[in-house]
Design a protein around this motif. Structure first.
Motif, PDB file in Angstrom:
ATOM      1  N   ILE A  21     -60.209-104.162 -74.620  1.00  0.00           N
ATOM      2  CA  ILE A  21     -60.811-105.300 -73.938  1.00  0.00           C
ATOM      3  C   ILE A  21     -59.669-106.170 -73.380  1.00  0.00           C
ATOM      4  N   THR A  22     -59.857-106.702 -72.165  1.00  0.00           N
ATOM      5  CA  THR A  22     -58.784-107.480 -71.538  1.00  0.00           C
ATOM      6  C   THR A  22     -59.170-108.958 -71.475  1.00  0.00           C
ATOM      7  N   PRO A  23     -58.163-109.850 -71.339  1.00  0.00           N
ATOM      8  CA  PRO A  23     -58.477-111.275 -71.200  1.00  0.00           C
ATOM      9  C   PRO A  23     -59.431-111.552 -70.037  1.00  0.00           C
ATOM     10  N   ALA A  24     -59.293-110.814 -68.916  1.00  0.00           N
ATOM     11  CA  ALA A  24     -60.187-111.027 -67.770  1.00  0.00           C
ATOM     12  C   ALA A  24     -61.642-110.779 -68.174  1.00  0.00           C
ATOM     13  N   ILE A  25     -61.860-109.781 -69.014  1.00  0.00           N
ATOM     14  CA  ILE A  25     -63.221-109.462 -69.458  1.00  0.00           C
ATOM     15  C   ILE A  25     -63.709-110.487 -70.488  1.00  0.00           C
ATOM     16  N   ILE A  26     -62.842-110.818 -71.446  1.00  0.00           N
ATOM     17  CA  ILE A  26     -63.228-111.794 -72.477  1.00  0.00           C
ATOM     18  C   ILE A  26     -63.678-113.099 -71.829  1.00  0.00           C
ATOM     19  N   SER A  27     -63.007-113.488 -70.730  1.00  0.00           N
ATOM     20  CA  SER A  27     -63.344-114.770 -70.088  1.00  0.00           C
ATOM     21  C   SER A  27     -64.740-114.760 -69.465  1.00  0.00           C
ATOM     22  N   LYS A  28     -65.307-113.582 -69.237  1.00  0.00           N
ATOM     23  CA  LYS A  28     -66.640-113.516 -68.633  1.00  0.00           C
ATOM     24  C   LYS A  28     -67.762-113.673 -69.665  1.00  0.00           C
ATOM     25  N   ILE A  29     -67.456-113.400 -70.929  1.00  0.00           N
ATOM     26  CA  ILE A  29     -68.511-113.345 -71.951  1.00  0.00           C
ATOM     27  C   ILE A  29     -69.329-114.644 -72.060  1.00  0.00           C
ATOM     28  N   PRO A  30     -68.671-115.831 -72.098  1.00  0.00           N
ATOM     29  CA  PRO A  30     -69.498-117.048 -72.269  1.00  0.00           C
ATOM     30  C   PRO A  30     -70.269-117.477 -71.020  1.00  0.00           C
ATOM     31  N   ILE A  31     -70.026-116.869 -69.879  1.00  0.00           N
ATOM     32  CA  ILE A  31     -70.582-117.392 -68.615  1.00  0.00           C
ATOM     33  C   ILE A  31     -72.098-117.185 -68.488  1.00  0.00           C
ATOM     34  N   ARG A  32     -72.596-116.043 -68.892  1.00  0.00           N
ATOM     35  CA  ARG A  32     -74.044-115.799 -68.925  1.00  0.00           C
ATOM     36  C   ARG A  32     -74.769-116.205 -67.639  1.00  0.00           C
ATOM     37  N   LEU A  33     -74.353-115.586 -66.531  1.00  0.00           N
ATOM     38  CA  LEU A  33     -74.925-115.913 -65.211  1.00  0.00           C
ATOM     39  C   LEU A  33     -76.446-115.831 -65.188  1.00  0.00           C
ATOM     40  N   HIS A  34     -77.010-114.920 -65.985  1.00  0.00           N
ATOM     41  CA  HIS A  34     -78.472-114.712 -65.958  1.00  0.00           C
ATOM     42  C   HIS A  34     -79.252-115.894 -66.512  1.00  0.00           C
ATOM     43  N   THR A  35     -78.541-116.891 -67.101  1.00  0.00           N
ATOM     44  CA  THR A  35     -79.261-118.063 -67.609  1.00  0.00           C
ATOM     45  C   THR A  35     -78.850-119.334 -66.871  1.00  0.00           C
ATOM     46  N   GLN A  36     -77.986-119.215 -65.862  1.00  0.00           N
ATOM     47  CA  GLN A  36     -77.553-120.413 -65.128  1.00  0.00           C
ATOM     48  C   GLN A  36     -78.601-120.814 -64.100  1.00  0.00           C
ATOM     49  N   PRO A  37     -79.182-122.038 -64.260  1.00  0.00           N
ATOM     50  CA  PRO A  37     -80.280-122.452 -63.378  1.00  0.00           C
ATOM     51  C   PRO A  37     -79.936-122.280 -61.897  1.00  0.00           C
ATOM     52  N   ALA A  38     -80.872-121.736 -61.151  1.00  0.00           N
ATOM     53  CA  ALA A  38     -80.782-121.545 -59.706  1.00  0.00           C
ATOM     54  C   ALA A  38     -79.828-120.423 -59.272  1.00  0.00           C
ATOM     55  N   HIS A  39     -79.038-119.879 -60.195  1.00  0.00           N
ATOM     56  CA  HIS A  39     -78.177-118.746 -59.828  1.00  0.00           C
ATOM     57  C   HIS A  39     -79.070-117.565 -59.404  1.00  0.00           C
ATOM     58  N   PRO A  40     -78.684-116.840 -58.354  1.00  0.00           N
ATOM     59  CA  PRO A  40     -79.557-115.751 -57.896  1.00  0.00           C
ATOM     60  C   PRO A  40     -79.942-114.753 -58.999  1.00  0.00           C
ATOM     61  N   ALA A 354     -54.972-110.009 -61.162  1.00  0.00           N
ATOM     62  CA  ALA A 354     -55.428-110.666 -59.934  1.00  0.00           C
ATOM     63  C   ALA A 354     -56.835-111.243 -60.025  1.00  0.00           C
ATOM     64  N   GLY A 355     -57.543-110.974 -61.104  1.00  0.00           N
ATOM     65  CA  GLY A 355     -58.908-111.488 -61.248  1.00  0.00           C
ATOM     66  C   GLY A 355     -59.764-111.069 -60.070  1.00  0.00           C
ATOM     67  N   ASP A 356     -60.564-112.001 -59.569  1.00  0.00           N
ATOM     68  CA  ASP A 356     -61.484-111.661 -58.480  1.00  0.00           C
ATOM     69  C   ASP A 356     -60.808-111.716 -57.110  1.00  0.00           C
ATOM     70  N   LEU A 357     -59.469-111.842 -57.092  1.00  0.00           N
ATOM     71  CA  LEU A 357     -58.759-111.839 -55.805  1.00  0.00           C
ATOM     72  C   LEU A 357     -58.607-110.419 -55.264  1.00  0.00           C
ATOM     73  N   VAL A 358     -59.006-109.422 -56.045  1.00  0.00           N
ATOM     74  CA  VAL A 358     -58.954-108.085 -55.470  1.00  0.00           C
ATOM     75  C   VAL A 358     -60.359-107.653 -55.063  1.00  0.00           C
ATOM     76  N   GLU A 359     -60.474-107.308 -53.784  1.00  0.00           N
ATOM     77  CA  GLU A 359     -61.780-106.929 -53.247  1.00  0.00           C
ATOM     78  C   GLU A 359     -62.070-105.461 -53.519  1.00  0.00           C
ATOM     79  N   ASP A 360     -61.121-104.617 -53.208  1.00  0.00           N
ATOM     80  CA  ASP A 360     -61.288-103.223 -53.614  1.00  0.00           C
ATOM     81  C   ASP A 360     -59.954-102.503 -53.671  1.00  0.00           C
ATOM     82  N   ILE A 361     -60.000-101.310 -54.242  1.00  0.00           N
ATOM     83  CA  ILE A 361     -58.805-100.480 -54.378  1.00  0.00           C
ATOM     84  C   ILE A 361     -59.140 -99.110 -53.808  1.00  0.00           C
TER      85      ILE A 361
END
Ligand code: PHE
Length: 412
Positions: A21-40, A354-361
């Motif tokens: 598991i990487t720090p980039a992934i660990i940082s996503k765990i608390p975000i829970r986009l599926h419960t953020q009001p009005a998020h698509p 690079a986090g989300d600064l990479v669009e594709d490889i």
């Protein structure tokens, strides 16, 4: 590479030889986009929940699960590729990030729920492009019927009602996926009952698809009709099994997997005399179609130009704001012999730097050379600002130096 223990959301977990598991992934765990009001993604969850108002709506299960729950309890064989460290994220050998919401089927059935939806973040190591991201969201749904005559009478009524409802709609559904030798009814099932359950599954999901896509397409004049197709599939925990695909921008996109629940799963959960179905659907793919969101990274954006476009309980068309320029950087290297290098390791390293600064490889491989020579083109691009060449160079330098240090490769 890892300290003896790592912190995940305030708790320390021991690491071991499988930790990846990487720090980039660990940082996503608390975000829970599926419960953020009005998020698509949250809007889409609500829409699906209101399609089945009498189901239990669950959305607070932790993504840390044992490999036993994620795989064994669902009859995955010991050598299933999904278990490998190249495909899944492990905290240590006894704890991983769930790769699908099915990991919670047994515990929800054990609670006694017989009609439920469960929404959660799931994690898979994968390539990087506009429609793949190592964290995404699924909705798991299931319904059980009593396998006695009262239950079957109910099932028959439900099927009739849904058939009548769908007959009035004008969605184009191609269905050639039937029970067959390669997609059999389970030995322990009565064939008539199992076929009725499979029929119910298809009717319920077709009506969900109509709810999701029918409304959004009303008034979309001159557009091609939405095409949906059912195809045969295989999952270790359902039989028969199916996949549903939606035709979008010239391609068939898989949006969900489903099937008649294996009786072994219900046995494990202590459920008796019931038969039913389950499905697992990916929220991002559907949200990208419904809202016309062109890039999966956008879901993680905190830019008001993205977030302000969405309102609770509404599906609207996303208006792309101008894209910032891309900056391409190449890296080519020789692999040491027996390096065990896997492309997903490379993607995680780049994502970590690079986090989300990479669009594709993009990968270019040269099979003619004797030693393994690899070349990748990394597309650096920010979704909310212009990257300077200096900044991109710095990031790329870090990628290259970590590549040398951690994989022992020889830069060409
Ligand atoms: N868990 C499966 C996946 O992620 C989908 C699925 C769910 C299939 C429930 C069957 C039943 O691919």
């Amino acid at each position: 590479k890892y300290p003896p223990s790592i912190d995940i959301c305030g708790t320390q977990y021991p690491t071991d030889e499988v930790t990846n598991i990487t720090p980039a992934i660990i940082s996503k765990i608390p975000i829970r986009l599926h419960t953020q009001p009005a998020h698509p993604l949250s809007n889409l969850r609500s829409l699906i929940e209101s399609h089945w108002p009498d189901f239990a709506h669950l959305s607070s299960f932790s993504p840390l699960v044992t490999p036993f729950k994620n795989f064994d309890e669902l009859s995955f064989p010991k050598d299933h590729p999904g278990r490998s460290v190249t495909d899944s994220y492990y905290i240590n050998k006894d704890l991983m990030l769930r790769t699908h919401t099915s990991a919670h089927e047994v515990e929800v059935f054990r609670e006694g729920q017989s009609k439920w939806l469960l929404t959660a973040d799931v994690y898979r190591r994968d390539e990087i492009d506009a429609s793949h991201y190592p964290v995404f969201h699924q909705v798991e749904g299931a319904k059980l019927y009593e396998s006695n005559s009262t239950g079957m009478k109910q099932l028959e009524q439900d099927n009739l009602r849904l058939e009548q409802y769908l007959a009035k709609s004008n969605i184009v559904i191609e269905d050639v996926a039937n029970v067959s030798e390669t997609n059999p009814v389970q030995e322990r099932h009565d064939a008539v009952q199992a076929e009725m359950v499979a029929r119910n599954l298809k009717l319920e999901l077709n009506s969900l698809i109509l709810t999701l896509f029918g409304g959004a397409r009303e008034g979309a004049e001159g557009e091609e009709p939405l095409r949906v197709r059912w195809i045969e599939a295989y999952f270790p925990f359902t039989s028969p099994s199916f996949e549903v695909e939606v035709f979008f921008r010239g391609k068939w996109l898989e949006i969900l997997g489903c099937g008649v629940i294996r009786q072994a799963t219900l046995d494990t959960a202590g459920v008796q005399n019931k038969i039913g179905w389950a499905f697992g659907l990916g929220l991002e793919r559907i949200a990208m179609i419904l809202y016309s969101i062109p890039d999966i990274r956008l879901f993680w954006s905190t830019d008001p130009r993205f977030l302000s476009q969405f309102k609770e309980g509404e599906i609207s068309t996303f208006k792309s704001y101008s894209k910032y320029p891309s900056c391409f950087k190449d890296v080519s290297f020789w692999l040491p012999e027996n390096s065990g290098f896997h492309e997903n390791d490379f993607c995680d390293l780049v994502r970590d730097v690079a986090g989300d600064l990479v669009e594709d490889i993009d990968a270019f491989v040269h099979p003619k050379t004797k030693r393994g020579s690899l070349c990748y083109r990394i597309n650096y691009c920010s979704m909310d600002r212009s990257l300077s060449n200096e900044e991109t160079n710095e990031i790329h330098k870090t990628v290259v130096s970590r590549l040398t240090n951690e994989f022992g490769v020889e830069i060409r």
